[in-house]
Design an enzyme around this catalytic site. Structure first.
Site, PDB file in Angstrom:
ATOM      1  N   HIS A 359      -7.871 -15.715 -15.819  1.00 45.05           N
ATOM      2  CA  HIS A 359      -7.240 -15.155 -16.754  1.00 45.05           C
ATOM      3  C   HIS A 359      -6.096 -15.674 -17.236  1.00 45.05           C
ATOM      4  O   HIS A 359      -5.487 -15.141 -18.288  1.00 45.05           O
ATOM      5  CB  HIS A 359      -6.609 -13.798 -15.741  1.00 45.05           C
ATOM      6  CG  HIS A 359      -7.896 -12.888 -14.890  1.00 45.05           C
ATOM      7  ND1 HIS A 359      -7.982 -12.070 -15.078  1.00 45.05           N
ATOM      8  CD2 HIS A 359      -8.067 -13.530 -14.085  1.00 45.05           C
ATOM      9  CE1 HIS A 359      -7.933 -10.958 -14.242  1.00 45.05           C
ATOM     10  NE2 HIS A 359      -8.150 -11.817 -12.977  1.00 45.05           N
ATOM     11  N   LYS A 540       3.542  -5.085 -23.657  1.00 50.88           N
ATOM     12  CA  LYS A 540       3.212  -5.975 -22.631  1.00 50.88           C
ATOM     13  C   LYS A 540       4.030  -6.778 -22.692  1.00 50.88           C
ATOM     14  O   LYS A 540       5.502  -6.312 -23.266  1.00 50.88           O
ATOM     15  CB  LYS A 540       1.626  -6.588 -23.784  1.00 50.88           C
ATOM     16  CG  LYS A 540       2.618  -6.976 -25.057  1.00 50.88           C
ATOM     17  CD  LYS A 540       1.425  -7.809 -26.236  1.00 50.88           C
ATOM     18  CE  LYS A 540       0.612  -6.906 -26.399  1.00 50.88           C
ATOM     19  NZ  LYS A 540      -0.947  -7.876 -26.543  1.00 50.88           N
ATOM     20  N   ARG A 541       4.322  -7.566 -21.558  1.00 49.47           N
ATOM     21  CA  ARG A 541       4.583  -8.658 -20.814  1.00 49.47           C
ATOM     22  C   ARG A 541       5.281  -9.455 -21.760  1.00 49.47           C
ATOM     23  O   ARG A 541       4.824  -9.306 -22.911  1.00 49.47           O
ATOM     24  CB  ARG A 541       4.406  -8.852 -19.766  1.00 49.47           C
ATOM     25  CG  ARG A 541       4.227  -8.725 -18.807  1.00 49.47           C
ATOM     26  CD  ARG A 541       5.284  -8.176 -18.341  1.00 49.47           C
ATOM     27  NE  ARG A 541       5.930  -9.396 -17.400  1.00 49.47           N
ATOM     28  CZ  ARG A 541       6.025  -9.650 -16.112  1.00 49.47           C
ATOM     29  NH1 ARG A 541       5.221  -9.223 -14.871  1.00 49.47           N
ATOM     30  NH2 ARG A 541       7.250 -10.493 -15.658  1.00 49.47           N
ATOM     31  N   LYS A 546       2.428 -14.030 -27.044  1.00 51.10           N
ATOM     32  CA  LYS A 546       2.596 -12.991 -27.516  1.00 51.10           C
ATOM     33  C   LYS A 546       3.247 -13.208 -28.377  1.00 51.10           C
ATOM     34  O   LYS A 546       3.008 -11.483 -29.589  1.00 51.10           O
ATOM     35  CB  LYS A 546       2.673 -11.402 -25.684  1.00 51.10           C
ATOM     36  CG  LYS A 546       2.074 -11.753 -24.812  1.00 51.10           C
ATOM     37  CD  LYS A 546       2.345 -10.947 -23.941  1.00 51.10           C
ATOM     38  CE  LYS A 546       1.447 -10.921 -22.295  1.00 51.10           C
ATOM     39  NZ  LYS A 546      -0.067 -10.630 -22.849  1.00 51.10           N
ATOM     40  N   THR A 648      -5.897  -5.952 -22.886  1.00 50.72           N
ATOM     41  CA  THR A 648      -6.585  -4.946 -22.419  1.00 50.72           C
ATOM     42  C   THR A 648      -6.148  -2.932 -23.268  1.00 50.72           C
ATOM     43  O   THR A 648      -6.693  -2.922 -23.783  1.00 50.72           O
ATOM     44  CB  THR A 648      -6.491  -4.665 -20.550  1.00 50.72           C
ATOM     45  OG1 THR A 648      -5.248  -4.977 -20.149  1.00 50.72           O
ATOM     46  CG2 THR A 648      -7.960  -5.876 -20.365  1.00 50.72           C
ATOM     47  N   LYS A 652      -7.465  -0.326 -25.330  1.00 49.18           N
ATOM     48  CA  LYS A 652      -6.863   1.464 -24.785  1.00 49.18           C
ATOM     49  C   LYS A 652      -6.163   1.466 -26.129  1.00 49.18           C
ATOM     50  O   LYS A 652      -6.737   3.218 -26.433  1.00 49.18           O
ATOM     51  CB  LYS A 652      -5.690   0.843 -24.581  1.00 49.18           C
ATOM     52  CG  LYS A 652      -6.099   0.578 -22.544  1.00 49.18           C
ATOM     53  CD  LYS A 652      -4.713   0.332 -22.069  1.00 49.18           C
ATOM     54  CE  LYS A 652      -5.121  -0.122 -20.587  1.00 49.18           C
ATOM     55  NZ  LYS A 652      -4.191  -0.805 -19.819  1.00 49.18           N
TER      56      LYS A 652
HETATM   57  C1  LIG Z   1       1.706 -17.385 -10.440  1.00 51.63           C
HETATM   58  C2  LIG Z   1       2.261 -16.560 -11.747  1.00 51.63           C
HETATM   59  C3  LIG Z   1       1.038 -15.499 -12.306  1.00 51.63           C
HETATM   60  C4  LIG Z   1       0.701 -14.236 -11.912  1.00 51.63           C
HETATM   61  C5  LIG Z   1      -0.098 -14.010 -13.063  1.00 51.63           C
HETATM   62  C6  LIG Z   1      -0.572 -14.410 -13.708  1.00 51.63           C
HETATM   63  C7  LIG Z   1      -1.801 -13.836 -14.155  1.00 51.63           C
HETATM   64  C8  LIG Z   1      -2.862 -13.771 -14.480  1.00 51.63           C
HETATM   65  C9  LIG Z   1      -1.246 -12.652 -15.731  1.00 51.63           C
HETATM   66  C10 LIG Z   1      -2.288 -12.564 -16.398  1.00 51.63           C
HETATM   67  O1  LIG Z   1      -2.111 -11.263 -16.268  1.00 51.63           O
HETATM   68  N1  LIG Z   1      -3.147 -12.681 -17.492  1.00 51.63           N
HETATM   69  C11 LIG Z   1      -4.129 -11.852 -18.234  1.00 51.63           C
HETATM   70  O2  LIG Z   1      -4.946 -10.823 -17.982  1.00 51.63           O
HETATM   71  C12 LIG Z   1      -5.351  -9.820 -18.121  1.00 51.63           C
HETATM   72  C13 LIG Z   1      -6.742  -9.298 -17.475  1.00 51.63           C
HETATM   73  O3  LIG Z   1      -7.460  -9.939 -17.355  1.00 51.63           O
HETATM   74  C14 LIG Z   1      -6.069 -10.215 -19.149  1.00 51.63           C
HETATM   75  O4  LIG Z   1      -6.472  -9.272 -20.561  1.00 51.63           O
HETATM   76  C15 LIG Z   1      -4.874 -11.600 -20.582  1.00 51.63           C
HETATM   77  O5  LIG Z   1      -5.224 -11.236 -21.529  1.00 51.63           O
HETATM   78  C16 LIG Z   1      -3.815 -12.220 -19.288  1.00 51.63           C
HETATM   79  O6  LIG Z   1      -2.817 -12.964 -20.342  1.00 51.63           O
HETATM   80  C17 LIG Z   1      -0.579 -15.710 -14.273  1.00 51.63           C
HETATM   81  C18 LIG Z   1       0.481 -16.183 -13.194  1.00 51.63           C
END
Ligand SMILES: CCc1ccc([C@H](C)CC(=O)N[C@@H]2O[C@H](CO)[C@@H](O)[C@H](O)[C@H]2O)cc1
Length: 803
Positions: A359, A540-541, A546, A648, A652
């Protein structure tokens, strides 16, 4: 699907009223005269849950009877939000529920609003997992979601003088009426300890600590209850509840230590969504739920009288990013040490069963655990990881190639890739970039592994559920509600974009949603905005890639432009921001403060009345998104090209008739293809141009010098113009902008600012704007997560959906 067997028992308002009264009295144990709003909500929840149980059991029995291959979705996060109204919509019970609740003299909107969000996730990854659960149930894939039942989900955000503060989230303070406790389903999970050699490839691992993983099940009903799957969340409990010996000598802390140690594992969600903290507790959380899930999967497999070595034919396991990547070594351990397979056969079974979704390409987000930490917490797994590495080097005849263990670290992305049958990215651009960057070498060695599965979102929550006006218009226009389970039907709106009467109704719905949103902003956040202005939203975060900063700089430049020439034709705008920063992410927190300071300056300036306003409601979450997205005119998707894997929220917004201003990043590219480039506002560098700009030695200052609008804003910030004269407050932001600017805000600013002026011109032609908005919604069929799940089913899992 019209007329497909809707197994959910249809009951009317009267029957539901009786059921509510019954569950209030006998399940909640409350007399109607003393019942609180929450009691009535729990009573309705129980009554609706009772209607889900039969379809649930029927689907489970069908899965067994038809020997369906099972899908297991392993995720550290499920950003579910609220469940009651979603279940009511899926089961087609809205009219009955409104009637039943009113009959008890209770306000339906207040009752629905009383449910706490299940905030068991950070952002995109967690919400995608929740959308996938809804879609797997709707298309009829026999699946289980597996995760952690965090006692505390993502922190509550509050603002103190514009600075983010965090408070613990406590969704379980009230009982969670949807779940079923399965105390009989509990597995011992070991940590640490010693490993001694065993038979053949086997070994004996003697953990030093053990906790129990106890299951809690939540039914996930699909559209019209045609299929219902299970979300099984693991709760960490002590093997021995209580240590009597220290208690008897009055050492109560020692007496409670076993349970404190154990419960800590499922206590709280780590609030990072990019940079792992690398904490041992996080590794223990990842192993805890992964090991419990694999033990449960193998138990179910064997209970069907099947041999462990035949697992791949009967189960497909999806790893939601690297967080459950320890599944590879754990499955090999179970097959070798507990079931006597030799290493190579065990690895063949594992790598035929496991699949991995990536992701993010952000280097800092790729998990790497030190070999010391891994060897200490999971000594047997460290051995197996080494073995997998050696085997891979042997198999690929490339001893010099990729190593999972390198430089004292275990690279979980490479482990997941090598342990998986299929590896997928989440948008076409992202999947291509995976092949060219983070997994270039492994892609060359295994060219068949990487496939693309572009993300999607569930149209039940994100259109049918959150936009009642659009729901009615679509149902009337398309002849039934089945568009909610077959979003390709929405394409039929396209010709109606030319129909003035239809446009008028479409725009009237947007206006109603904006009024409702403005009322909510006023009521809940004390901000009054003009509902006729353009609602320009970025939610978004908070993360530098971003580029919320670029949006804030453009907002300040627009402010300056209006001040400089009040007669100039700028579209009246309400800029709405929403989003949390990871508590340890200082720059993101500074950007939040800057946005709030710019907002305070603009909102306090009478010259901005009806021209420009900025709102930043605190504690953005799923439920807030359900209010903001239907009210949006403009969707901000402005990440540095090549950084947002998919997005995503972008889907929406377009589904709810908002136009997008965005870069050619992630799924924005596919949205542009679906809606037509004349119906979207694309700007900025492409991913290749971003790389070229960096390669040619990027000097952000030169871009500031080239655009006086940007230069003015940066100087204002440095002068403390937005911060009461305190020029120091944002020095880190402006110094970064002038000297580093890794995410190329300065390089894209001019294109962004100029595109926003094109947006202003488009806004001045409402008929044309609405026409584009209708064409955006009409183009969203392909971004239903039902389409995504059907893709996984065919190209990754090898299963045939039942519906
Ligand atoms: C370990 C810390 C950590 C926690 C969560 C993440 C996630 C992968 C971050 C995340 O939410 N990525 C997002 O995933 C979405 C679903 O596929 C995408 O639409 C977003 O572009 C992407 O930033 C990375 C690292």
């Amino acid at each position: 699907h019209d007329g497909a067997t809707d197994t959910a028992k249809q009951i009317d308002g009267e029957a539901l009223r009786v059921a509510m009264a019954h569950s209030l009295r006998y399940a909640i144990g409350k007399d109607p005269v003393t019942a609180t709003l929450s009691d009535w909500r729990l009573a309705l929840t129980r009554a609706v849950r009772d209607l889900v149980v039969d379809p649930w059991f029927a689907a489970t029995r069908r899965a067994y009877a038809e020997k369906r291959k099972r899908v297991y979705y392993l995720s550290m996060e499920f950003l579910i939000g609220r469940l009651l109204e979603d279940a009511i919509h899926n089961l087609g019970l809205e009219a009955a529920a409104r009637e039943a609740v009113a009959a008890h003299g209770v306000d339906y909107a207040a009752l629905v609003d009383d449910e706490p969000d299940a905030a068991l996730g950070n952002g995109g990854l967690g919400r995608l997992a929740a959308c996938f659960l809804d879609s797997m149930s709707t298309v009829g894939v026999a699946a289980h979601g597996y995760g952690i039942r965090y006692e505390h989900g993502l922190f509550r955000q509050r603002f103190d003088q514009g600075w983010q503060g965090e408070e613990p989230e406590d969704w379980l303070r009230q009982r969670h009426a949807w779940e079923f406790e399965r105390s009989e389903v509990a597995y011992p999970i070991g940590f640490g300890g010693e490993v001694s050699p065993g038979e053949g490839d086997g070994a004996l691992w003697t953990p030093s600590d053990t906790v129990l993983a106890a299951a809690y099940d939540t039914p996930i009903p699909g559209w019209r209850g045609r299929w219902t799957n299970t979300l099984r969340l693991w709760d960490a409990q002590p093997v021995r509840e209580f240590d009597l010996e220290p208690f008897n000598r009055g050492d109560y802390m020692a007496a409670a230590a076993p349970s404190v140690f154990a419960e800590t594992i499922s206590r709280v969600l780590y609030p990072d969504d990019t940079t792992p903290q690398g904490k041992e507790l996080r590794l223990k959380q990842e192993y805890f739920f992964t090991a419990a899930s694999l033990a449960d999967i193998l138990r179910r497999h064997r209970a069907m009288g099947l041999e462990p070595r035949s697992l791949a034919a009967h189960a497909a396991i999806q790893l939601n990013d690297t967080h459950p990547a320890i599944a590879g070594p754990e499955l090999v351990r179970l097959l070798v040490d507990d079931h006597g397979l030799d290493f190579d056969e065990a690895f063949d079974v594992a790598s035929a069963t496991l699949n991995y979704t990536n992701h993010t390409l952000m280097p800092e987000a790729l998990e790497r655990w030190s070999t010391d930490l891994m060897g200490h917490a999971l000594p047997r797994h460290m051995q197996i990881i080494e073995r997998i590495d050696t085997r891979h080097a042997r198999e690929t005849k490339r001893p010099d190639s990729v190593r999972i263990v390198d430089n004292g670290e275990v690279r979980m992305g490479d482990l997941a890739f090598i342990s998986a049958h299929r590896v997928n990215g989440v948008s076409a651009l992202h999947t291509d970039l995976m092949k060219q960057t983070v997994f270039a070498e492994l892609h060359a060695l295994h060219p068949e592994k990487i496939v693309n599965q572009t993300n999607g979102v569930t149209p039940r929550r994100w259109l049918y559920g959150c936009n009642a006006g659009m729901r009615r218009l679509l149902t009337e226009t398309l002849g039934s509600e089945e568009w909610a389970a077959d979003l390709d039907r929405i394409a039929a709106l396209a010709p109606l974009a030319e129909d003035a009467a239809f446009r008028e109704r479409f725009q009237a719905i947007k206006t109603d949603n904006k009024r409702a949103c403005a009322a909510w902003l006023e009521r809940e956040h004390g901000v009054s905005v003009d509902p006729t202005a353009m609602f320009d939203i970025q939610i978004k975060r908070i993360h530098e890639y971003k580029r919320q900063l670029m949006n804030a700089l453009e907002t300040a430049a627009l402010y300056n432009a209006i001040k400089a020439d009040p007669s100039a034709e700028f579209a009246p705008r309400v800029k709405i921001f929403g989003g949390k920063a990871a508590p340890g992410y200082a720059m993101a927190k500074l950007i939040i403060k800057l946005i709030n300071d710019i907002a305070a300056t603009i909102n306090a300036d009478p010259a901005m009345k009806g021209r420009l306003a900025v709102a930043y409601p605190a504690n953005y979450n799923v439920s807030m998104a359900e209010i903001l997205i239907p009210a949006a005119d403009l969707s901000e998707q402005i990440s540095t090209a090549g950084k947002e894997a998919s997005g995503t929220g972008n889907m929406k917004f377009a589904m709810n008739g908002a136009l997008t201003v965005g870069t050619l990043d992630g799924a924005n590219v596919e949205i542009r293809d679906a809606v037509g480039e004349e119906n979207i506002f694309i700007f900025g560098q492409t991913a290749a141009e971003v790389l070229a700009t960096r390669a040619n030695g990027y000097a952000p200052q030169s871009f500031i010098d080239a655009d006086p609008r940007l230069a003015q804003v940066v100087e204002q910030i440095e002068a403390g113009f937005f911060s009461g004269g305190d020029g120091e407050r944002f020095r880190a932001v402006t110094e970064n902008l002038r000297g580093h600017d890794w995410f190329q805000v300065c390089a894209d600013f001019t294109s962004y600012y100029d595109r926003q002026r094109v947006v202003d011109d488009a806004w001045a032609k409402p008929e044309e704007w609405t026409r584009k908005a209708v064409l955006n919604a009409a183009g969203m069929g392909v971004f239903s997560s039902d389409r995504t799940i059907r893709g996984y089913a065919a190209e990754v899992w090898g299963v045939t959906p039942a519906c």
